[in-house]
Design an enzyme around this catalytic site. Structure first.
Site, PDB file in Angstrom:
ATOM      1  N   ASN A  32       0.860  -1.288   0.048  1.00 15.15           N
ATOM      2  CA  ASN A  32       0.206   0.039  -0.063  1.00 15.15           C
ATOM      3  C   ASN A  32       0.790   1.487   0.102  1.00 15.15           C
ATOM      4  OD1 ASN A  32      -2.558  -1.168  -0.055  1.00 15.15           O
ATOM      5  ND2 ASN A  32      -2.674  -1.487   2.295  1.00 15.15           N
TER       6      ASN A  32
ATOM      7  N   ARG B 247      10.379  -6.847  25.872  1.00 16.19           N
ATOM      8  CA  ARG B 247      11.602  -6.849  25.125  1.00 16.19           C
ATOM      9  C   ARG B 247      12.829  -7.025  26.220  1.00 16.19           C
ATOM     10  NH1 ARG B 247      11.608  -5.027  19.842  1.00 16.19           N
ATOM     11  NH2 ARG B 247      13.635  -6.360  19.835  1.00 16.19           N
TER      12      ARG B 247
ATOM     13  N   TYR C 280       7.427 -12.633  11.267  1.00 15.90           N
ATOM     14  CA  TYR C 280       8.036 -11.217  11.667  1.00 15.90           C
ATOM     15  C   TYR C 280       9.447 -11.237  10.296  1.00 15.90           C
ATOM     16  CZ  TYR C 280      10.705  -7.188  13.345  1.00 15.90           C
ATOM     17  OH  TYR C 280      11.121  -5.938  13.437  1.00 15.90           O
TER      18      TYR C 280
HETATM   19  N1  UDP Z   1      15.326 -11.964  26.739  1.00 17.18           N
HETATM   20  C1  UDP Z   1      15.706 -12.654  28.234  1.00 17.18           C
HETATM   21  N2  UDP Z   1      14.955 -11.788  29.041  1.00 17.18           N
HETATM   22  C2  UDP Z   1      13.732 -11.366  29.044  1.00 17.18           C
HETATM   23  C3  UDP Z   1      13.403 -10.922  27.291  1.00 17.18           C
HETATM   24  C4  UDP Z   1      14.194 -11.283  26.472  1.00 17.18           C
HETATM   25  O1  UDP Z   1      16.476 -13.020  28.339  1.00 17.18           O
HETATM   26  O2  UDP Z   1      12.837 -11.082  29.725  1.00 17.18           O
HETATM   27  C5  UDP Z   1      16.326 -12.496  25.777  1.00 17.18           C
HETATM   28  C6  UDP Z   1      15.821 -12.981  24.550  1.00 17.18           C
HETATM   29  O3  UDP Z   1      15.738 -14.412  24.731  1.00 17.18           O
HETATM   30  C7  UDP Z   1      16.809 -12.662  23.402  1.00 17.18           C
HETATM   31  C8  UDP Z   1      17.242 -11.275  23.745  1.00 17.18           C
HETATM   32  O4  UDP Z   1      16.872 -11.320  25.353  1.00 17.18           O
HETATM   33  O5  UDP Z   1      17.731 -13.254  23.527  1.00 17.18           O
HETATM   34  C9  UDP Z   1      16.586 -10.212  23.308  1.00 17.18           C
HETATM   35  O6  UDP Z   1      15.327 -10.412  23.121  1.00 17.18           O
HETATM   36  P1  UDP Z   1      14.213  -9.236  22.846  1.00 17.18           P
HETATM   37  O7  UDP Z   1      12.995  -9.852  22.827  1.00 17.18           O
HETATM   38  O8  UDP Z   1      14.429  -7.963  23.527  1.00 17.18           O
HETATM   39  O9  UDP Z   1      14.516  -8.891  21.332  1.00 17.18           O
HETATM   40  P2  UDP Z   1      15.098  -9.672  20.145  1.00 17.18           P
HETATM   41  O10 UDP Z   1      16.387  -9.440  19.711  1.00 17.18           O
HETATM   42  O11 UDP Z   1      15.144 -11.163  20.148  1.00 17.18           O
HETATM   43  O12 UDP Z   1      14.107  -9.658  18.652  1.00 17.18           O
END
Ligand code: UDP
Length: 311
Positions: free
Chosen positions: A98, A185, A144
């Site tokens: 779009n 995150r 994603y």
């Molecule tokens: N992670 C973690 N504890 C949390 C949330 C995420 O250890 O409470 C880890 C997750 O498994 C990944 C990294 O931190 O290895 C980054 O995760 P996030 O979801 O922030 O972003 P990604 O880079 O995976 O999109």
């Protein structure tokens, strides 16, 4: 002054970008369906005459005259996109189609917020733009990763076939004030846990790495890329090459918050990339950009934000 559309403008990155574009005097249209963004992120902009909010989904076609489009509309947190895979895939693919149609019709330049997830669980380290990635097309992160990869395909095909002026940036992990407190995150989770005296949740053994870039640095790179010449299409990696393990991040957050919380180790998520670090030579060359803020300084600003969020 330019008329600029920011999709996902009420999200974490989008709201910072809108702040910046509005402060420069541009006419900014923020499109968001509030799926992962929030009105609170843009409440400071709502009274301003050069800011307009459009509550709409990018999967619906759009008609307007604009000079520039920043496409940031897509859920970006693994927790959220794995819960809503169809919405995520459609936001990337239908949203891009779009917006590319809109760019083509109005002769606008269009920026795509792509991602380091196009590299999947990378076998090349650090990752440079020429690496094609290692993505599981049927895994829980595929909605994603493949959505963003498909969006890149669309951007380059519209560029080749219709001469649309495109700017594709691959963003690595970005953090800062206005990260969602509920989307899981790692930076927001660990800071909130530390501030509330809860155990810090480390997934797996915490040896997986990420490279965290402060939001102001990322926004500056986006604007610099929009202003490059027509030939500069990207993809360009943007992130902070300073790599840390999740365990190091957790310990730093404990130190900076002065929290007495403990670490709690939980099972690793499926297809969680083990390593991630951008090679930013291209960004340095094409944009004369490199991140300014060290992790410790950026975390202190983010901690201050979450402190006031909790009060
Ligand atoms: N992670 C973690 N504890 C949390 C949330 C995420 O250890 O409470 C880890 C997750 O498994 C990944 C990294 O931190 O290895 C980054 O995760 P996030 O979801 O922030 O972003 P990604 O880079 O995976 O999109």
């Amino acid at each position: 002054m330019k008329k600029i559309l920011v999709t996902g403008g009420a999200g974490f990155l989008g709201s910072h970008l809108c702040d910046q574009l509005v402060s420069e005097g541009n006419q900014v249209i923020c499109l968001d369906n509030f799926f992962s963004g929030s009105e609170q992120n843009i409440s400071q902009l709502l009274p301003l005459s050069n800011f307009k909010l459009l509550i709409q989904d990018v999967t619906r076609p759009l008609k307007m005259e604009v000079d520039e489009i920043y496409n940031l509309a897509c859920p970006a947190s693994p927790r959220l996109y794995q819960q809503f895979p169809m919405e995520t895939f459609k936001a990337s693919i239908l949203g891009s189609m779009n917006l590319l149609d809109l760019a083509k019709a109005s002769g606008a330049k269009i920026f795509q917020a792509s991602t380091s997830e196009v590299y999947g669980d990378p076998q090349l380290h650090p990752q440079s733009e020429s690496y094609f990635g290692n993505v599981n097309p049927i895994g829980p992160r595929a909605c994603y990763d493949e959505g963003k990869r498909g969006a890149e395909t669309l951007f380059f095909d519209y560029h080749r076939q219709h001469q649309v002026e495109i700017k594709v940036m691959r963003l690595f992990n970005t953090y800062g004030p206005r990260m969602s407190a509920t989307d899981g995150r790692v930076v927001s989770n660990l800071i909130l846990q530390a501030l509330q005296g809860q155990d810090l949740t480390v997934f797996g053994d915490g040896s997986q790495t990420r490279s965290f870039c402060y939001v102001d640095d990322t926004i500056q790179a986006m604007q610099l890329m929009m202003d490059t010449s027509k030939e500069c299409t990207g993809p360009i990696n943007v992130g902070n090459p300073a790599e840390s393990t999740i365990l190091e991040l957790a310990r730093l957050i404990l130190e900076l918050t002065g929290s007495k919380s403990k670490l709690s180790f939980l099972p690793a998520g499926a297809d969680d990339p083990l390593k991630r670090q951008p090679n930013i030579e291209l960004a340095q060359k094409e944009l004369s950009w490199q991140p300014q803020l060290a992790l410790q300084e950026g975390l202190l600003k983010t901690i201050a934000y979450f402190q006031s969020y909790l009060n």
